[in-house]
Design a protein around this motif. Structure first.
Motif, PDB file in Angstrom:
ATOM      1  N   THR A   1      26.600  33.903   8.387  1.00  0.00           N
ATOM      2  CA  THR A   1      27.462  32.762   8.128  1.00  0.00           C
ATOM      3  C   THR A   1      26.664  31.552   7.663  1.00  0.00           C
ATOM      4  OG1 THR A   1      27.438  31.987  10.408  1.00  0.00           O
ATOM      5  CG2 THR A   1      29.165  33.553   9.799  1.00  0.00           C
TER       6      THR A   1
ATOM      7  N   GLU B   1      23.728  30.205   5.054  1.00  0.00           N
ATOM      8  CA  GLU B   1      23.008  30.582   3.845  1.00  0.00           C
ATOM      9  C   GLU B   1      22.605  29.305   3.110  1.00  0.00           C
ATOM     10  OE1 GLU B   1      23.733  33.426  -0.055  1.00  0.00           O
ATOM     11  OE2 GLU B   1      25.296  33.275   1.450  1.00  0.00           O
TER      12      GLU B   1
ATOM     13  N   PHE C   1      28.754  28.551   6.969  1.00  0.00           N
ATOM     14  CA  PHE C   1      30.093  28.881   6.511  1.00  0.00           C
ATOM     15  C   PHE C   1      31.056  29.187   7.645  1.00  0.00           C
ATOM     16  CE2 PHE C   1      27.697  29.479   2.681  1.00  0.00           C
ATOM     17  CZ  PHE C   1      28.579  29.215   1.659  1.00  0.00           C
TER      18      PHE C   1
ATOM     19  N   ALA D   1      32.960  32.522   5.597  1.00  0.00           N
ATOM     20  CA  ALA D   1      32.129  33.539   4.932  1.00  0.00           C
ATOM     21  C   ALA D   1      32.922  34.831   4.767  1.00  0.00           C
ATOM     22  CB  ALA D   1      30.848  33.789   5.729  1.00  0.00           C
TER      23      ALA D   1
ATOM     24  N   GLU E   1      34.767  36.603   1.314  1.00  0.00           N
ATOM     25  CA  GLU E   1      34.441  37.988   0.958  1.00  0.00           C
ATOM     26  C   GLU E   1      35.696  38.848   0.824  1.00  0.00           C
ATOM     27  OE1 GLU E   1      31.622  39.504   0.029  1.00  0.00           O
ATOM     28  OE2 GLU E   1      30.610  37.573   0.153  1.00  0.00           O
TER      29      GLU E   1
ATOM     30  N   ARG F   1      30.491  31.007  -3.612  1.00  0.00           N
ATOM     31  CA  ARG F   1      29.387  30.466  -2.806  1.00  0.00           C
ATOM     32  C   ARG F   1      28.433  29.639  -3.679  1.00  0.00           C
ATOM     33  NH1 ARG F   1      29.376  35.560  -0.773  1.00  0.00           N
ATOM     34  NH2 ARG F   1      27.364  36.058  -1.723  1.00  0.00           N
TER      35      ARG F   1
END
Length: 108
Positions: free
Chosen positions: A9, A11, A16, A20, A24, A72
């Motif tokens: 989560t 990055e 996120f 996250a 996705e 992202r």
């Protein structure tokens, strides 16, 4: 505490959280406006505070994403240096006085 389902989560300085997984699992292509409408209240954690997805995507209206990875990247580009902890900080230590550095500084 982060559980096994929440391992990725964070990055590039952005936390996120549940967003996250939601990004996705979302069906693409999608626009920034569509993602902001659906997940806009999601809070992204930054080293210097927090910001909602809606606030970030207001800066890139009508951008089209082909995948969660594209979304992202737009988030990383939009948060910019707010995802950096201490600006100008490096954990590299300079060489001690009198020590030679690994690479020469002369130009040839």
């Amino acid at each position: 505490m982060i559980g096994p389902d929440d391992e990725r989560t964070r990055e590039l300085g952005v936390e996120f959280g549940p967003l996250a997984r939601e990004l996705e699992e979302h069906q693409y292509p999608a626009t920034s406006d569509e993602l902001a409408e659906r997940y806009g209240d999601a809070v992204l954690g930054l080293p210097n505070g927090e910001q909602t997805l809606r606030e970030l995507f207001e800066l890139v209206p009508d951008e089209r994403f082909e995948s969660a990875a594209d979304a992202r990247v737009a988030i990383f580009n939009t948060v910019g240096d707010r995802a950096i902890g201490r600006k100008g900080y490096s954990d590299r230590t300079p060489p001690a006085l009198g020590e030679r550095e690994e690479w020469p500084h002369e130009s040839f």
